[in-house]
Scaffold this motif. Structure first.
Motif, PDB file in Angstrom:
ATOM      1  N   ILE A  33      -3.776  43.634  -1.752  1.00 52.66           N
ATOM      2  CA  ILE A  33      -3.764  43.322  -3.183  1.00 52.66           C
ATOM      3  C   ILE A  33      -2.347  42.931  -3.616  1.00 52.66           C
ATOM      4  N   TYR A  34      -2.262  41.905  -4.447  1.00 52.06           N
ATOM      5  CA  TYR A  34      -0.994  41.537  -5.081  1.00 52.06           C
ATOM      6  C   TYR A  34      -1.287  41.193  -6.530  1.00 52.06           C
ATOM      7  N   LYS A  35      -0.279  41.266  -7.369  1.00 51.43           N
ATOM      8  CA  LYS A  35      -0.444  41.009  -8.803  1.00 51.43           C
ATOM      9  C   LYS A  35       0.256  39.735  -9.249  1.00 51.43           C
ATOM     10  N   ASN A  60      -3.828  40.854 -13.153  1.00 57.61           N
ATOM     11  CA  ASN A  60      -5.021  41.361 -12.474  1.00 57.61           C
ATOM     12  C   ASN A  60      -4.781  41.356 -10.968  1.00 57.61           C
ATOM     13  N   ASP A  61      -5.510  42.208 -10.258  1.00 63.42           N
ATOM     14  CA  ASP A  61      -5.413  42.232  -8.803  1.00 63.42           C
ATOM     15  C   ASP A  61      -5.896  40.912  -8.222  1.00 63.42           C
ATOM     16  N   ASN A  80      -6.328  38.969  -4.169  1.00 62.53           N
ATOM     17  CA  ASN A  80      -6.388  39.323  -2.748  1.00 62.53           C
ATOM     18  C   ASN A  80      -6.632  38.074  -1.912  1.00 62.53           C
ATOM     19  N   GLU A  91       3.717  42.926  -5.411  1.00 60.38           N
ATOM     20  CA  GLU A  91       2.728  44.001  -5.401  1.00 60.38           C
ATOM     21  C   GLU A  91       2.733  44.675  -6.780  1.00 60.38           C
TER      22      GLU A  91
END
Length: 188
Positions: A73-75, A119-120, A122, A147
């Motif tokens: 996951i990254y933002k 928001n996340d 991926n 992240e």
């Protein structure tokens, strides 16, 4: 011990919410990050460790490449295509994700991808890169991946990519004219 009035406590909570250290810039990378790939995260430096993210790509039926970020996951993101060793963006980007948008780096529309919210995101998010009309023989994808606001990696690179150019596409207008003249002399 005296208790603070409720208005002061409420004001302090509001200030703390504004100073949240857990999110990147909520509406995307600033234009000022286009050259250095460093976001404007005040008093926070990038991670020195190897990034847990990789940039993958695959060919589509058109000359475009589908690009994905793998590793969890990254933002936040700033993603560009560059000639190796150069700070000039090449090609154009598109995205179908409502969580990302294109950015006009160096006054070139759609020359980078950034996040549009925190928001996340991926590895399921796909970004589409279209090579430039002029010929570039090698290029690489470069990204800053966040992240959180406090945890981000700068200059994450894909493998170097060799682009096969159509010979006529790579020639200048004069070269095309000269090649046509030589061809016409041999045919007639």
């Amino acid at each position: 011990m005296e208790s603070s009035p409720p208005q002061i406590r409420l004001a302090l909570l509001g200030l703390l919410a504004l100073c949240s250290p857990v999110s990147p810039l909520p509406t995307g990378a600033p234009i000022s990050a286009c050259t250095t790939m460093h976001p404007n995260h005040q008093n926070i430096t990038h991670q020195e460790s190897m990034a847990p993210y990789t940039i993958g790509f695959s060919k589509t039926s058109s000359p475009a490449l589908e690009v994905k970020i793998a590793g969890g996951i990254y933002k936040g993101i700033l993603l560009q295509a560059r000639e190796p060793g150069a700070a000039i963006v090449i090609g154009t980007w598109s995205t179908s994700s409502p969580d990302t948008k294109t950015l006009a780096c160096f006054n070139r529309e759609n020359s980078a991808i950034t996040h549009s919210n925190i928001n996340d995101k991926n590895g399921n998010v796909t970004y589409t890169w279209t090579p430039p009309a002029n010929c570039v023989s090698k290029m690489t994808f470069v990204a800053t991946i966040a992240e959180s606001k406090a945890v981000y990696w700068v200059n994450v690179h894909s493998k170097e990519i060799s682009i096969t150019c159509d010979a006529v596409k790579c020639m200048s207008g004069f070269a095309v004219l000269a090649a046509f003249m030589v061809w016409s002399l041999t045919v007639f």
